[in-house]
Design a protein around this motif. Structure first.
Motif, PDB file in Angstrom:
ATOM      1  N   ASP A 255      -2.837   3.784  -0.314  1.00 31.51           N
ATOM      2  CA  ASP A 255      -1.675   2.938  -0.576  1.00 31.51           C
ATOM      3  C   ASP A 255      -1.082   3.330  -1.922  1.00 31.51           C
ATOM      4  OD1 ASP A 255       0.210   1.018  -0.993  1.00 31.51           O
ATOM      5  OD2 ASP A 255      -1.134  -0.699  -0.895  1.00 31.51           O
ATOM      6  N   ASP A 256       0.087   3.959  -1.887  1.00 30.90           N
ATOM      7  CA  ASP A 256       0.790   4.361  -3.105  1.00 30.90           C
ATOM      8  C   ASP A 256       2.054   3.536  -3.319  1.00 30.90           C
ATOM      9  OD1 ASP A 256      -1.020   6.413  -3.851  1.00 30.90           O
ATOM     10  OD2 ASP A 256      -0.142   7.743  -2.358  1.00 30.90           O
ATOM     11  N   SER A 257       2.097   2.347  -2.737  1.00 29.00           N
ATOM     12  CA  SER A 257       3.223   1.446  -2.976  1.00 29.00           C
ATOM     13  C   SER A 257       3.284   1.080  -4.452  1.00 29.00           C
ATOM     14  CB  SER A 257       3.068   0.172  -2.147  1.00 29.00           C
ATOM     15  OG  SER A 257       2.728   0.457  -0.808  1.00 29.00           O
ATOM     16  N   ASN A 258       4.480   0.779  -4.928  1.00 25.98           N
ATOM     17  CA  ASN A 258       4.618   0.368  -6.321  1.00 25.98           C
ATOM     18  C   ASN A 258       3.924  -0.971  -6.560  1.00 25.98           C
ATOM     19  OD1 ASN A 258       6.163   2.644  -6.768  1.00 25.98           O
ATOM     20  ND2 ASN A 258       8.127   1.573  -6.614  1.00 25.98           N
ATOM     21  N   PRO A 259       3.475  -1.208  -7.784  1.00 26.37           N
ATOM     22  CA  PRO A 259       2.830  -2.499  -8.072  1.00 26.37           C
ATOM     23  C   PRO A 259       3.820  -3.649  -7.945  1.00 26.37           C
ATOM     24  CG  PRO A 259       3.239  -1.287 -10.098  1.00 26.37           C
ATOM     25  CD  PRO A 259       3.541  -0.344  -8.972  1.00 26.37           C
ATOM     26  N   GLU A 319     -16.352   3.206   0.105  1.00 24.34           N
ATOM     27  CA  GLU A 319     -15.997   3.273  -1.300  1.00 24.34           C
ATOM     28  C   GLU A 319     -14.504   3.021  -1.449  1.00 24.34           C
ATOM     29  OE1 GLU A 319     -16.515   6.984  -3.253  1.00 24.34           O
ATOM     30  OE2 GLU A 319     -14.997   8.032  -2.059  1.00 24.34           O
ATOM     31  N   GLY A 320     -14.130   2.606  -2.665  1.00 25.50           N
ATOM     32  CA  GLY A 320     -12.731   2.358  -2.946  1.00 25.50           C
ATOM     33  C   GLY A 320     -12.404   2.612  -4.403  1.00 25.50           C
ATOM     34  N   ASP A 321     -11.160   2.999  -4.669  1.00 22.05           N
ATOM     35  CA  ASP A 321     -10.672   3.231  -6.030  1.00 22.05           C
ATOM     36  C   ASP A 321      -9.261   2.670  -6.138  1.00 22.05           C
ATOM     37  OD1 ASP A 321     -12.716   5.041  -7.473  1.00 22.05           O
ATOM     38  OD2 ASP A 321     -12.428   6.057  -5.557  1.00 22.05           O
ATOM     39  N   THR A 322      -9.002   1.982  -7.237  1.00 23.98           N
ATOM     40  CA  THR A 322      -7.695   1.393  -7.485  1.00 23.98           C
ATOM     41  C   THR A 322      -7.272   1.655  -8.919  1.00 23.98           C
ATOM     42  OG1 THR A 322      -8.040  -0.390  -5.875  1.00 23.98           O
ATOM     43  CG2 THR A 322      -6.348  -0.741  -7.542  1.00 23.98           C
ATOM     44  N   ASP A 323      -6.051   2.157  -9.115  1.00 22.46           N
ATOM     45  CA  ASP A 323      -5.420   2.262 -10.431  1.00 22.46           C
ATOM     46  C   ASP A 323      -4.108   1.506 -10.349  1.00 22.46           C
ATOM     47  OD1 ASP A 323      -7.026   4.150 -12.214  1.00 22.46           O
ATOM     48  OD2 ASP A 323      -6.847   5.345 -10.381  1.00 22.46           O
ATOM     49  N   THR A 324      -3.943   0.506 -11.203  1.00 23.23           N
ATOM     50  CA  THR A 324      -2.786  -0.354 -11.062  1.00 23.23           C
ATOM     51  C   THR A 324      -2.362  -0.930 -12.399  1.00 23.23           C
ATOM     52  OG1 THR A 324      -1.859  -2.170  -9.746  1.00 23.23           O
ATOM     53  CG2 THR A 324      -4.082  -2.476 -10.626  1.00 23.23           C
ATOM     54  N   PRO A 339      -2.835  -3.160 -17.640  1.00 19.06           N
ATOM     55  CA  PRO A 339      -3.235  -1.942 -16.914  1.00 19.06           C
ATOM     56  C   PRO A 339      -4.708  -2.051 -16.523  1.00 19.06           C
ATOM     57  CG  PRO A 339      -3.128  -1.501 -19.259  1.00 19.06           C
ATOM     58  CD  PRO A 339      -2.709  -2.932 -19.087  1.00 19.06           C
ATOM     59  N   ALA A 340      -5.069  -1.574 -15.321  1.00 18.86           N
ATOM     60  CA  ALA A 340      -6.437  -1.789 -14.837  1.00 18.86           C
ATOM     61  C   ALA A 340      -6.845  -0.712 -13.853  1.00 18.86           C
ATOM     62  CB  ALA A 340      -6.552  -3.162 -14.167  1.00 18.86           C
ATOM     63  N   TYR A 341      -8.176  -0.578 -13.686  1.00 14.31           N
ATOM     64  CA  TYR A 341      -8.714   0.241 -12.595  1.00 14.31           C
ATOM     65  C   TYR A 341      -9.926  -0.469 -12.015  1.00 14.31           C
ATOM     66  CZ  TYR A 341     -13.080   2.040 -14.647  1.00 14.31           C
ATOM     67  OH  TYR A 341     -14.360   2.146 -15.142  1.00 14.31           O
ATOM     68  N   TYR A 342     -10.167  -0.232 -10.732  1.00 13.41           N
ATOM     69  CA  TYR A 342     -11.335  -0.754 -10.026  1.00 13.41           C
ATOM     70  C   TYR A 342     -11.990   0.393  -9.260  1.00 13.41           C
ATOM     71  CZ  TYR A 342      -8.497  -5.049 -10.453  1.00 13.41           C
ATOM     72  OH  TYR A 342      -7.704  -6.069 -10.906  1.00 13.41           O
ATOM     73  N   ALA A 343     -13.283   0.346  -9.113  1.00 15.90           N
ATOM     74  CA  ALA A 343     -14.003   1.325  -8.295  1.00 15.90           C
ATOM     75  C   ALA A 343     -15.231   0.641  -7.711  1.00 15.90           C
ATOM     76  CB  ALA A 343     -14.406   2.549  -9.118  1.00 15.90           C
ATOM     77  N   ASP A 344     -15.533   0.959  -6.469  1.00 17.48           N
ATOM     78  CA  ASP A 344     -16.703   0.358  -5.832  1.00 17.48           C
ATOM     79  C   ASP A 344     -17.236   1.281  -4.755  1.00 17.48           C
ATOM     80  OD1 ASP A 344     -15.822  -0.749  -2.918  1.00 17.48           O
ATOM     81  OD2 ASP A 344     -14.152  -0.901  -4.312  1.00 17.48           O
ATOM     82  N   ASP A 345     -18.512   1.108  -4.442  1.00 11.24           N
ATOM     83  CA  ASP A 345     -19.119   1.783  -3.303  1.00 11.24           C
ATOM     84  C   ASP A 345     -20.238   0.912  -2.773  1.00 11.24           C
ATOM     85  OD1 ASP A 345     -21.869   2.861  -4.460  1.00 11.24           O
ATOM     86  OD2 ASP A 345     -20.333   3.366  -5.964  1.00 11.24           O
ATOM     87  N   GLN A 346     -20.542   1.072  -1.503  1.00 13.72           N
ATOM     88  CA  GLN A 346     -21.593   0.272  -0.876  1.00 13.72           C
ATOM     89  C   GLN A 346     -22.266   1.085   0.218  1.00 13.72           C
ATOM     90  OE1 GLN A 346     -18.787  -2.765   0.887  1.00 13.72           O
ATOM     91  NE2 GLN A 346     -19.936  -2.298   2.752  1.00 13.72           N
ATOM     92  N   LEU A 347     -23.537   0.860   0.374  1.00 11.37           N
ATOM     93  CA  LEU A 347     -24.329   1.436   1.449  1.00 11.37           C
ATOM     94  C   LEU A 347     -25.013   0.280   2.161  1.00 11.37           C
ATOM     95  CD1 LEU A 347     -25.444   4.048   2.795  1.00 11.37           C
ATOM     96  CD2 LEU A 347     -27.385   3.873   1.221  1.00 11.37           C
TER      97      LEU A 347
END
Length: 735
Positions: A255-259, A319-324, A339-347
């Protein structure tokens, strides 16, 4: 006493009418197109069952229903499901916020977990970023209302949403779909499958969603509320022998939509601090870059051990990554920018043993999750000349063992027993520091700098255990109507406040405890009048304890964050939904929900007295409207040699508060959305033409908000709005 009267009237009307029709014998015959609750198959109890036989409040929307109503993503569930909130989170494009019967979680920050579980083909999606799933290549969506702790575990205190994708065909298939609509909307989708052998198939789907913005950033000229999403799935299905099947699947969303910076609801001071004419416009100056990626892989193996027992293994990685960026003040100045970033992963790994004997059916299982969620954000306070950097992570290990058994005590009387034991271990790290100057801090990639104040810096570990039981008793009043009563528990795990400021609230280093919901439900569901009326109804009473509530309040040149176990609330209400075949060509789909929710205790930390105090008389439950409703009429007839389906519909959502603290500027008054869908399918079922009108009355309604009053924040009162009036035309071709 008025609220009790409303509940009694709704319950009496629904149950009184249904009790009458349940014993009716002289009724018109069912049309060929009709389908009843007994025909709808769901997996709410982790096994295939008729919807009528499941003693749980379940809404099941199939692919045909979703297509006929023009549903584009899972937020459409909010319109057609009673007592449900399913929205795009404030300030985002694809982050999901869900509440069911007033229970959920609005805070999408890493470390916080949703109160409504989301599952894609039985795989739990732990994080809300990228979870506003677009509807394509889908079989159905199930919405399970009420705590689902026994079968679905932690973080399903409000309920669960199951997104079930289509299985691959035994024959070669290819479907192409294109759509063009308002705001230069261009949607393209292709899906298909190919059998490579009698027992092996591969397939996939890819979809592109593009749309100009509903509004503009009047400061930068960028699109605002636009859409730029690319999504895809690949899968393979193999039956190496008659008693064994293997399914492998991969999915990815970009998703590269504008914030979304929101709309300033009250004027502030300075350039760009006015109220834009359009609710979709902004003067935000923090920037227009936003990127969200979410992907996952799963492998499901099913083995029939004998005629009674089946083994199932579900292995998954995500997994997921967000820069916003979010501009809370909506002005060109850096008054309150994030300004923020998120990152996650799960097994995750789940084992199930399903069994089916003459008078006993059920599932035994074990579940394991190993997850990591991290992130950082800066609170840029231009008026104070400082920037507060906040970063950290939460590691989670969760193990659970569960069982759910149905016993046929007689031909008509059934007893359901369930239990789940869960053990969570969470390790949290929080770093919060105040830096002199305005701009990015080292936590979000800025230049190296020494903190002016180290507000928080700690690492802590906590264990949480829970036992979630369930008991249900159901009785078949007839072959087509079932009544049930159930009692169940659910819990949402505790954790650590990633925004916590130990200099203001020292207790934040100790984290917060789990919250629990105890639910009592009485229901009646089935089909009557020779299956012309299919319905599901329920009365429920929930006790919500140790409720986790997130709030932020100004504290000098800072923002204090609280994640407290505030106390207890009581929620009760009623639901009635179903389908009625009025004539051979006219069908009504309907849903109505009534909800009463109030805090019995709300403990809030007073920054002045440094003590907790009960302010339950000042607060309300957020996203808990008293009334929700839906009515759609579908007419089907032969037109130009094919079948034409015309579906006008209206949905209603009563007044509701955006936060626990009512705010007359930001809270949403009751509103109705009017839609119209027209779908024509040719006689060969190869070509499908669709015309979809959404929000035809162009209703303006808020789906989220932020409130930061005061001169330091330039009276930042920001609202986020649902889509305006749109019209979309589509063409689908099957090969």
């Amino acid at each position: 006493m008025n609220r009790y009267v409303k509940t009694a009237l709704l319950a009496g009307a629904a149950w009184g009418a249904l009790s009458t029709v349940a014993i009716a014998q002289d009724a018109p015959a069912q049309t060929e197109e009709a389908s009843n609750v007994g025909d709808v198959i769901v997996t709410a109890r982790r096994r295939d069952e008729a919807l009528k036989d499941v003693p749980i409040s379940v809404s099941a929307l199939g692919a045909e229903r979703l297509e006929e109503t023009g549903a584009t993503d899972i937020t459409a569930l909010q319109q057609q499901t009673p007592n449900a909130t399913v929205q795009v989170a404030r300030g985002s494009n694809s982050t999901l916020i869900s509440f069911i019967r007033g229970v959920g979680q609005q805070d999408p920050l890493w470390g916080f977990e949703p109160g409504v579980g989301l599952y894609v083909d039985d795989v739990y999606v732990a994080r809300p970023q990228g979870a506003v799933l677009d509807i394509y290549d889908i079989e159905r969506i199930e919405v399970l209302r009420g705590p689902q702790g026994t079968l679905y575990g932690r973080n399903t205190v409000g309920g669960a949403v199951k997104y079930v994708t289509s299985r691959l065909s035994q024959d070669p298939e290819l479907t192409l779909r294109g759509a063009y609509g308002s705001y230069n909307q261009i949607d393209l989708m292709a899906s298909g499958s190919v059998p490579l052998a009698d027992n092996f198939r591969v397939g996939g789907a890819i979809a592109s969603y593009q749309r100009d913005g509903y509004g503009s950033n009047l400061n930068t000229g960028a699109e605002h509320y636009n859409k730029d999403v690319l999504a895809g799935r690949l899968s393979a299905e193999w039956e190496p022998r008659d008693d064994m099947s293997i399914r492998i699947a991969y999915d990815r969303v970009e998703d590269d939509s504008n914030p979304r910076h929101g709309h300033r609801e009250v004027a502030g001071v300075g350039p760009g601090a006015g109220v834009p004419d359009s609710v979709y416009d902004t003067f935000a100056g923090v920037g227009d870059d936003n990127s969200v990626m979410n992907q996952g892989f799963s492998a499901t193996v099913q083995l029939d051990l004998n005629e009674h027992w089946t083994f199932k293994s579900i292995s998954a990685w995500r997994e997921g990554d967000t820069d916003t960026v979010i501009d809370f003040d909506n002005t060109p100045a850096p008054t309150l920018d994030i300004p923020a970033y998120y990152a996650d992963d799960q097994l995750t790994q789940e084992f199930q043993f399903l069994f089916d004997y003459d008078r006993m059916q059920g599932v035994l299982g074990a579940y394991f999750l190993d997850g990591h969620a991290e992130g950082a954000f800066d609170t840029v306070l231009g008026g104070a000349g400082i920037t507060i950097g906040t970063g950290g992570y939460v590691d989670t290990e969760s193990f659970a063992a569960f069982a759910d058994i149905n016993l046929d005590l007689t031909e008509r009387l059934h007893l359901g027993l369930g239990a789940r034991y869960t053990q969570d271990t969470k390790t949290g790290h929080v770093n919060r520091a105040t830096f002199l100057g305005v701009g990015r801090t080292p936590l979000t990639g800025g230049p190296a700098a020494t903190p002016l104040v180290q507000n928080t810096l700690y690492t802590n570990e906590k264990d949480f255990t829970d036992f979630s039981p369930r008991v249900a008793l159901s009785y078949d009043l007839s072959d087509d109507v079932t009544g049930y009563v159930s009692w169940s528990n659910g819990f949402k795990s505790g954790g650590f406040d990633m925004r916590g400021d130990a200099s203001l609230t020292p207790d934040t280093v100790n984290g917060y405890d789990p919250e629990t919901v105890e639910s009592l439900e009485v229901g009646l569901k089935g089909s009557v009048f020779d299956n012309r009326l299919s319905f599901s109804s329920a009365l429920f009473h929930n006790t919500y304890e140790d409720q986790q509530v997130t709030t932020q309040v100004p504290a000098g040149a800072n923002v204090a964050s609280f994640v407290d176990n505030v106390g207890q609330s009581t929620l009760y209400g009623a639901e009635f939904e179903g389908s009625l075949f009025l004539t051979d060509g006219l069908t009504a789909n309907f849903a109505v929900g009534y909800l009463e929710a109030e805090f019995d205790e709300f403990l809030r930390y007073n920054l002045t007295t440094m003590a907790y105090e009960d302010i339950s008389d000042l607060v309300v439950l957020q996203n808990a409207p008293n009334w929700t409703g839906y009515l759609g009429l579908t007419w089907r007839g032969d037109v130009a040699g094919g079948e034409l389906a015309v579906t006008p519909s209206v949905s209603y959502r009563d007044d509701y508060s955006q936060f626990e603290f009512p705010n007359p500027i930001l809270d949403q008054e009751g509103y109705a959305l009017v839609d119209l869908s027209i779908v024509w399918t040719d006689p060969t079922d190869r070509y499908t033409l669709g015309l979809y009108g959404k929000n035809l009355t162009d209703e303006e309604y808020r789906v989220g908000a932020y409130a930061f009053a005061g001169a330091l924040f330039n009276d930042s009162m920001i609202g986020y709005y649902g889509p305006p009036q749109t019209v979309t035309a589509s063409l689908q071709v099957k090969f």
